[in-house]
Design a protein around this motif. Structure first.
Motif, mmCIF file in Angstrom:
data_model
loop_
_atom_site.group_PDB
_atom_site.id
_atom_site.type_symbol
_atom_site.label_atom_id
_atom_site.label_comp_id
_atom_site.label_asym_id
_atom_site.label_seq_id
_atom_site.Cartn_x
_atom_site.Cartn_y
_atom_site.Cartn_z
ATOM 1 N N TYR A 15 7.489 -6.070 4.042
ATOM 2 C CA TYR A 15 6.692 -4.682 3.789
ATOM 3 C C TYR A 15 7.019 -4.477 2.301
ATOM 4 O O TYR A 15 8.158 -4.611 1.815
ATOM 5 N N GLY A 17 5.685 -2.433 -1.379
ATOM 6 C CA GLY A 17 4.959 -1.216 -1.905
ATOM 7 C C GLY A 17 5.462 -0.534 -3.099
ATOM 8 O O GLY A 17 6.220 -1.110 -3.564
ATOM 9 N N HIS A 26 3.565 3.849 0.097
ATOM 10 C CA HIS A 26 2.384 3.022 0.786
ATOM 11 C C HIS A 26 2.677 1.507 -0.060
ATOM 12 O O HIS A 26 2.953 1.263 -0.980
ATOM 13 N N ASN A 28 1.733 -2.911 1.429
ATOM 14 C CA ASN A 28 1.020 -4.010 2.130
ATOM 15 C C ASN A 28 2.151 -4.812 3.293
ATOM 16 O O ASN A 28 3.232 -4.719 3.048
ATOM 17 N N THR A 42 -1.610 -2.638 5.960
ATOM 18 C CA THR A 42 -1.081 -1.736 5.002
ATOM 19 C C THR A 42 -0.261 -0.897 5.863
ATOM 20 O O THR A 42 -0.350 -0.620 7.011
ATOM 21 N N GLU A 44 1.889 3.340 5.163
ATOM 22 C CA GLU A 44 1.933 4.485 4.449
ATOM 23 C C GLU A 44 2.964 5.517 5.212
ATOM 24 O O GLU A 44 2.782 5.653 6.355
#
Length: 137
Positions: A15, A17, A26, A28, A42, A44
């Motif tokens: 992860y 971001g 947030h 990817n 993605t 968030e």
């Protein structure tokens, strides 16, 4: 995050971001699985992050002295902003007192016999502050 996919192979999911100007983090998701692809996935967080400023450590009280007949007047001033119970200790002479937030108190140390040397003085308060000093007397 390490794991195992359906074929028994080791899989790592990553992860990455950033936090936007609105406080919302947030980014990817990527993994190393040959079976399950996260291409374009993605993530968030459900709420914005808030920065919490760490409180600065409280300062110990100031201690000053004025000679009086037969001893010393010890002037102690709070700098922590928190009312506390304190202890004055000078070479075995101990006294407890209340020190109101942002105010001062005087301790009349009588009789204090001059030893013509430095007295080691510690003022310790239950709000986590303290001051160590010396006074020639």
């Amino acid at each position: 995050m390490p794991g195992v996919d359906g074929s028994g192979q080791q899989v790592t999911e990553t992860y990455s971001g950033a936090v936007g100007d609105d406080g919302m983090p947030h980014g990817n998701i990527k993994n190393s699985s040959p079976i399950v692809s996260t291409s374009g996935a993605t993530w968030e967080l459900g709420a914005p992050l808030k920065c919490i400023k760490e409180a600065a450590p409280k300062e110990g009280p100031t201690v000053s002295f004025d000679p009086i007949l037969g001893g010393l007047n010890v002037h102690i001033t709070d700098r922590s902003g928190v009312t506390s119970q304190c202890t004055y200790d000078a070479d075995g002479f101990t006294r407890t007192f209340r020190l109101e937030a942002n105010s001062s108190t005087d301790l009349k140390i009588v009789p204090a016999i001059p030893k013509l040397d430095n007295w080691n003085i510690n003022v310790t308060c239950d709000n986590g502050t303290s001051t160590q000093t010396t006074q020639f007397f």
